[in-house]
Design an enzyme around this catalytic site. Structure first.
Site, PDB file in Angstrom:
ATOM      1  N   HIS A  22      -4.340   5.250  -1.341  1.00  0.00           N
ATOM      2  CA  HIS A  22      -3.039   4.712  -1.798  1.00  0.00           C
ATOM      3  C   HIS A  22      -3.258   3.792  -3.004  1.00  0.00           C
ATOM      4  CE1 HIS A  22      -4.226   1.774   1.239  1.00  0.00           C
ATOM      5  NE2 HIS A  22      -3.791   2.498   2.254  1.00  0.00           N
ATOM      6  N   HIS A  57      -4.533  -3.150  -0.045  1.00  0.00           N
ATOM      7  CA  HIS A  57      -5.788  -2.681   0.550  1.00  0.00           C
ATOM      8  C   HIS A  57      -6.343  -1.570  -0.344  1.00  0.00           C
ATOM      9  CE1 HIS A  57      -7.731  -0.873   4.466  1.00  0.00           C
ATOM     10  NE2 HIS A  57      -8.604  -1.025   3.485  1.00  0.00           N
ATOM     11  N   ARG A  59       2.675  12.716  -5.217  1.00  0.00           N
ATOM     12  CA  ARG A  59       2.984  13.589  -6.343  1.00  0.00           C
ATOM     13  C   ARG A  59       2.100  13.321  -7.561  1.00  0.00           C
ATOM     14  NH1 ARG A  59       8.268  15.861  -6.760  1.00  0.00           N
ATOM     15  NH2 ARG A  59       8.677  16.813  -4.757  1.00  0.00           N
ATOM     16  N   GLU A  92      -7.485 -12.713  10.505  1.00  0.00           N
ATOM     17  CA  GLU A  92      -6.207 -12.021  10.718  1.00  0.00           C
ATOM     18  C   GLU A  92      -6.374 -11.123  11.942  1.00  0.00           C
ATOM     19  OE1 GLU A  92      -3.947 -10.507   7.379  1.00  0.00           O
ATOM     20  OE2 GLU A  92      -3.343  -8.738   8.542  1.00  0.00           O
ATOM     21  N   ARG A 125      -8.628   1.003  -0.483  1.00  0.00           N
ATOM     22  CA  ARG A 125      -9.537   1.776   0.387  1.00  0.00           C
ATOM     23  C   ARG A 125     -10.623   2.460  -0.424  1.00  0.00           C
ATOM     24  NH1 ARG A 125      -8.821   3.414   5.545  1.00  0.00           N
ATOM     25  NH2 ARG A 125      -7.034   2.538   6.654  1.00  0.00           N
ATOM     26  N   ASP A 182       0.813  -1.234   0.000  1.00  0.00           N
ATOM     27  CA  ASP A 182       0.000   0.000   0.000  1.00  0.00           C
ATOM     28  C   ASP A 182       0.839   1.274   0.000  1.00  0.00           C
ATOM     29  OD1 ASP A 182      -2.148  -1.673   0.318  1.00  0.00           O
ATOM     30  OD2 ASP A 182      -2.601  -1.088   2.379  1.00  0.00           O
ATOM     31  N   HIS A 236      -0.300  -5.806  11.192  1.00  0.00           N
ATOM     32  CA  HIS A 236      -0.456  -4.364  11.449  1.00  0.00           C
ATOM     33  C   HIS A 236       0.588  -3.878  12.457  1.00  0.00           C
ATOM     34  CE1 HIS A 236      -2.864  -0.782  10.492  1.00  0.00           C
ATOM     35  NE2 HIS A 236      -2.228  -0.325  11.543  1.00  0.00           N
ATOM     36  N   GLY A 237       1.390  -2.943  11.959  1.00  0.00           N
ATOM     37  CA  GLY A 237       2.360  -2.278  12.819  1.00  0.00           C
ATOM     38  C   GLY A 237       3.560  -3.124  13.216  1.00  0.00           C
ATOM     39  N   THR A 273      -5.007   5.257   9.839  1.00  0.00           N
ATOM     40  CA  THR A 273      -4.781   3.868   9.451  1.00  0.00           C
ATOM     41  C   THR A 273      -5.880   3.015  10.087  1.00  0.00           C
ATOM     42  OG1 THR A 273      -3.186   2.050   9.394  1.00  0.00           O
ATOM     43  CG2 THR A 273      -3.171   3.383  11.370  1.00  0.00           C
TER      44      THR A 273
END
Ligand SMILES: CC(=O)[C@@H](O)[C@H](O)COP(=O)(O)O
Ligand SMILES: NCC(=O)COP(=O)(O)O
Length: 254
Positions: free
Chosen positions: A53, A46, A21, A157, A48, A12, A200-201, A106
């Protein structure tokens, strides 16, 4: 008995940099290709609802690249009609239903399966019928695990964000509580016959205590690895993560 935890790269945030940009660089599809060449077990993307992204064209192109390598695409998506239709059209290996709020920075917390049994159940049933593996991105909450079993999700997950944050912030009480909750939830899901993933993280410092938990089959890691690629390269960051997972998981009895 599983001797190895799969590592999936979430691409992502290659798209985040590109979109800062506009234009075409850096390309998340190229990152997926490089990662697969470097031996990663699958790619996560992902899409979204706000397309902040990953874009629709990215996810279709990433699916093609994954198919070429014969490795899975884990398509993360909100449980909306638009996204379910897209998944049905694309037919990824797995569709992971995640909670989404437009204003969040997030993904915060897990999907509320208990509160959306009908919507989530319908999406899972559709995906199961099409041979798409459904995965539910949930918190380490026993009620949510039971609900996941109720809707016949083959995969869960677990959201490891709070666990990893508390480790970095040295919040020992929260960390110990989060780790115990994760261990218990993984065991509960495993006992219910659900395959367990986590993500995640996660970074180099936090992956060890997660990979040491029995019955976790897959880790999906993105933001940290993409950031680390700036300093040591994508291949090196993936290989270091692979080694850390293997070292932690060595000797774990499944
Ligand atoms: C669901 C999940 O954990 C990942 O998709 C992660 O959220 C990356 O995307 P964001 O940074 O946009 O939340
Ligand atoms: N599902 C978790 C994921 O794909 C990666 O999350 P992060 O490492 O980008 O926080």
């Amino acid at each position: 008995m599983h001797d190895r935890i799969r590592l999936g790269l979430n691409v992502d945030h290659v798209a985040t940099v590109r979109n800062a940009r506009g234009g075409h660089a850096p390309d998340p599809v190229r990152a997926a290709q490089m990662a697969l060449k470097a031996g990663v077990d699958g790619i996560t993307a992902h899409l979204r609802e706000d397309r902040r992204h990953i874009l629709d064209k990215d996810v279709f192109a990433i699916k093609e690249v994954c198919d070429t390598f014969g490795r899975p695409l884990n398509f993360e998506m909100a449980a909306t009609e638009e996204m379910v239709a897209l998944a049905v059209e694309m037919k990824p290996h797995a569709a992971c239903l995640v909670p989404e709020r437009r204003e969040e920075r997030t993904t915060e917390g897990g999907l509320d399966v208990v509160g959306q049994l009908e919507t989530v159940g319908a999406a899972v049933a559709k995906f199961n019928a099409l041979g798409i593996r459904s995965s539910l991105f949930i918190a380490t909450d026993p009620a949510q695990v039971r609900a996941a079993a109720l809707v016949k999700a083959p995969v869960i997950e677990f959201h490891t964000g709070a666990l990893c944050d508390s480790f970095r912030e040295q919040e020992d009480v929260i960390f110990n509580n989060e780790l115990s909750r994760l261990q218990a939830a993984v065991q509960q899901a495993h006992d219910l016959g659900i395959e367990v993933h986590a993500g995640h993280g996660i970074d180099f410092d936090t992956v060890g205590f997660i990979a040491r938990i029995p019955h976790i089959r897959e880790l999906n890691i993105g933001h940290f690895l993409i950031g680390e690629a700036i300093f040591i390269g994508l291949e090196a960051s993936l290989h270091r993560m692979r080694d850390l997972i293997d070292a932690a998981h060595k000797g774990v009895r499944e």
